[in-house]
Design a protein around this motif. Structure first.
Motif, PDB file in Angstrom:
ATOM      1  N   ARG A   6       0.829  -1.206   0.000  1.00  0.00           N
ATOM      2  CA  ARG A   6       0.000   0.000   0.000  1.00  0.00           C
ATOM      3  C   ARG A   6       0.868   1.262   0.000  1.00  0.00           C
ATOM      4  O   ARG A   6       0.618   2.226  -0.723  1.00  0.00           O
ATOM      5  CB  ARG A   6      -0.939   0.012   1.211  1.00  0.00           C
ATOM      6  CG  ARG A   6      -1.919  -1.147   1.261  1.00  0.00           C
ATOM      7  CD  ARG A   6      -3.069  -0.871   2.227  1.00  0.00           C
ATOM      8  NE  ARG A   6      -2.627  -0.551   3.585  1.00  0.00           N
ATOM      9  CZ  ARG A   6      -2.429  -1.453   4.544  1.00  0.00           C
ATOM     10  NH1 ARG A   6      -2.574  -2.745   4.275  1.00  0.00           N
ATOM     11  NH2 ARG A   6      -2.083  -1.072   5.763  1.00  0.00           N
ATOM     12  N   PHE A   9       2.674   1.804  -3.394  1.00  0.00           N
ATOM     13  CA  PHE A   9       1.780   2.421  -4.378  1.00  0.00           C
ATOM     14  C   PHE A   9       1.676   3.924  -4.134  1.00  0.00           C
ATOM     15  O   PHE A   9       1.701   4.723  -5.069  1.00  0.00           O
ATOM     16  CB  PHE A   9       0.382   1.793  -4.287  1.00  0.00           C
ATOM     17  CG  PHE A   9       0.236   0.484  -5.018  1.00  0.00           C
ATOM     18  CD1 PHE A   9       1.301  -0.390  -5.158  1.00  0.00           C
ATOM     19  CD2 PHE A   9      -0.981   0.110  -5.557  1.00  0.00           C
ATOM     20  CE1 PHE A   9       1.170  -1.598  -5.818  1.00  0.00           C
ATOM     21  CE2 PHE A   9      -1.127  -1.089  -6.238  1.00  0.00           C
ATOM     22  CZ  PHE A   9      -0.057  -1.950  -6.365  1.00  0.00           C
ATOM     23  N   LEU A  97       2.284   3.719 -12.042  1.00  0.00           N
ATOM     24  CA  LEU A  97       2.580   2.480 -11.332  1.00  0.00           C
ATOM     25  C   LEU A  97       3.242   1.466 -12.257  1.00  0.00           C
ATOM     26  O   LEU A  97       4.106   0.699 -11.829  1.00  0.00           O
ATOM     27  CB  LEU A  97       1.312   1.889 -10.717  1.00  0.00           C
ATOM     28  CG  LEU A  97       0.734   2.638  -9.504  1.00  0.00           C
ATOM     29  CD1 LEU A  97      -0.526   1.951  -8.999  1.00  0.00           C
ATOM     30  CD2 LEU A  97       1.762   2.745  -8.385  1.00  0.00           C
TER      31      LEU A  97
END
Length: 238
Positions: A6, A9, A97
């Motif tokens: 998490r 990201f 990403l």
């Protein structure tokens, strides 16, 4: 379920670039916490996610996904239409990403109902969402993360099923605190905990744009974007 993923990201994303380049200046990139600027709230005391691609790669590697390997393509549920601002924002996130972490997000354009069904069933691992407060207080944003709202079928309030006892304690203390400054400080601690736990990926705050005739005087918009026309008048041309 892995904090390292998490956080990876979150710090792999350049929010300012998304707003300035992909959205051509529409909106304000999140620099601090989850909460937007609210009068009386010390937003600047919350340390937000800063882009650090190398640190993001290291976190992903620690989680067992070196260079994105072994991480499956993830469906990214976006309740919007093709070419919309929300779609462009999510496309930019997916591109960054992929470029920075070699992570594949498959954007699934859907209705709100389809998104909610995917969230409630657990099928959705990541999705686009937004929040418009009912009243201009940190409480209205932070209640989203209270474990008291966890419901197997809920897809709006704490749909991410964030469950943190420290957070719940801070939030309850803030609700009971009568001193304004102390209350705001507790809310800021809640906000910081959301960032530290990377519970969500705050990207941007929408702009509220109003076009006003040059003859209009005493026009004001509230923090809730309500237009108060009580004292508005039109200057007469002579």
């Amino acid at each position: 379920n892995d904090l390292r993923v998490r956080k990876a990201f979150n710090i792999a994303i350049n929010r300012k670039k998304i707003v300035e380049q992909d959205l051509q200046g529409e909106g304000r990139a999140v620099a601090n916490g989850f909460l937007p600027e609210i009068e009386g709230y010390p937003n600047d005391q919350v340390v937000g996610h800063q882009q650090n691609v190398e640190a993001a790669k290291e976190l992903l590697a620690q989680a067992g996904y070196t260079n994105g390997n072994r991480l499956p393509k993830i469906d990214f549920y976006v309740n919007s239409i093709k070419g919309s601002t929300n779609h462009k924002t999510c496309q930019a996130i997916a591109r960054q990403l992929k470029k920075n972490l070699n992570v594949d997000l498959n954007i699934v354009l859907c209705t709100i109902e389809e998104r909610e069904k995917a969230i409630a069933s657990g099928k959705a691992k990541i999705w686009r969402s937004g929040w418009i407060a009912d009243y201009p207080s940190p409480e209205n944003f932070l209640t989203l993360f209270s474990s008291s709202h966890i419901d197997d079928n809920a897809s709006t309030i704490n749909a991410f099923k964030f469950n943190n006892s420290e957070y719940d304690t801070l939030f309850e203390r803030a609700l009971l605190e009568n001193d304004h400054d102390k209350r705001m400080k507790l809310f800021a601690q809640c906000d910081q905990l959301i960032i530290d736990q990377a519970a969500v990926m705050p990207i941007l705050t929408d702009d509220h744009i109003v076009m006003i005739n040059a003859r209009i005087r005493d026009f004001q918009a509230s923090a809730m974007e309500a237009l108060d026309l009580t004292n508005v008048y039109i200057r007469e041309n002579k």
